[in-house]
Design a protein around this motif. Structure first.
Motif, PDB file in Angstrom:
ATOM      1  N   GLU A  24     -10.093  36.822  46.536  1.00  0.00           N
ATOM      2  CA  GLU A  24     -11.372  37.532  46.528  1.00  0.00           C
ATOM      3  C   GLU A  24     -11.938  37.620  45.116  1.00  0.00           C
ATOM      4  O   GLU A  24     -13.134  37.355  44.892  1.00  0.00           O
ATOM      5  CB  GLU A  24     -11.218  38.943  47.096  1.00  0.00           C
ATOM      6  N   THR A  45      -4.592  37.494  49.021  1.00  0.00           N
ATOM      7  CA  THR A  45      -5.902  37.931  49.509  1.00  0.00           C
ATOM      8  C   THR A  45      -6.744  38.486  48.371  1.00  0.00           C
ATOM      9  O   THR A  45      -7.926  38.150  48.217  1.00  0.00           O
ATOM     10  CB  THR A  45      -5.732  39.004  50.601  1.00  0.00           C
ATOM     11  N   GLU A  96       1.147  38.254  50.737  1.00  0.00           N
ATOM     12  CA  GLU A  96      -0.120  38.093  51.452  1.00  0.00           C
ATOM     13  C   GLU A  96      -1.222  38.935  50.811  1.00  0.00           C
ATOM     14  O   GLU A  96      -2.354  38.469  50.627  1.00  0.00           O
ATOM     15  CB  GLU A  96       0.048  38.486  52.923  1.00  0.00           C
TER      16      GLU A  96
END
Length: 247
Positions: free
Chosen positions: A223, A219, A215
């Motif tokens: 980004e 993430t 995760e």
């Protein structure tokens, strides 16, 4: 795509930047080579520096341990002299070189001291040595997740044999008995998407090592991808250039 081919793509993108081009030029100047003198580019990769040194009038020899790198260098620069060998056992005679150059190499070496003994063996008295490299533990990356970014950078560094070799250049050269040891600090700055594969590689290595979760990986890479797409990526890479003379 092989691991080496992926690395070549990243290095090509990095080495094409104005900052990297200027840094290579600086390294050539620090060698103090006269036309026709012999220089080895150790860890030559795909051969860009060998070709540029040859254009400057030097007799340049490229040495690399990676067969795919040497094959790529040979295809790109068929007229050049490339040799397959480790930095710790150079296929060169004693005192054969006037110059020794190694760029982004010493962080992957298990035995820097032996590599420098080989550099000293193959350099003639008065010959010049130049080392260039990034400090893998001090990359500066803009992110909305600074703690995660630190974890990723440090995890990737910990996978290297010698991630902090560049900050040790001065002491390594002094320990090896070189004279006139000097170190310069430069910073490579990247704000477009060309280095996105490099950043993705950092995160993937941190995930594989167990330092971050899937995760967290997803993430962070999402980004950085979004930043690249918006022109908001920011990566600064501290680079150190050490020069010295063989007594």
């Amino acid at each position: 795509m092989s691991t080496t081919n992926g690395l070549i793509r990243i290095l090509d993108a990095l080495d094409a930047s104005p900052a990297a081009t200027a840094l290579r030029s600086r390294s050539y100047d620090l060698l103090h080579l006269a036309p026709g003198e012999t220089v080895a580019d150790v860890g030559c990769g795909a051969g860009r520096a060998v070709a540029e040194l040859t254009e400057k009038g030097a007799r340049a020899i490229g040495v690399d341990l990676d067969e795919e790198m040497i094959a790529t260098a040979g295809r790109r620069h068929p007229e050049a002299d490339f040799r397959l060998a480790p930095a710790t056992a150079l296929p060169l005679a004693d005192g054969e070189l006037t110059g020794y150059r190694a760029d982004k190499l010493y962080h992957v070496l298990d035995d820097a001291a032996q590599a420098l003994r080989e550099a000293r063996r193959t350099l003639r008295p008065g010959g010049r040595l130049v080392l260039l490299g990034q400090d893998w533990d001090t990359f500066v990356i803009d992110s909305d997740h600074p703690g995660l970014t630190r974890a990723i950078v440090h995890a990737r560094a910990d996978l290297m044999p010698a991630p902090r070799a560049a900050r040790r250049y001065r002491n390594l050269l002094l320990d090896a008995g070189f004279d006139q040891v000097e170190v310069e600090a430069h910073t490579g700055l990247f704000t477009d998407g060309a280095m996105l594969p490099f950043l993705a590689g950092l995160a993937h290595a941190a995930l594989d090592s167990g330092a971050i979760t899937q995760e967290a990986h997803d993430t962070w890479t999402a980004e950085q991808t979004a930043r690249a797409e918006r022109g908001r990526l920011f990566l600064a890479v501290p680079m150190f250039v050490a020069s010295a003379t063989r007594p």
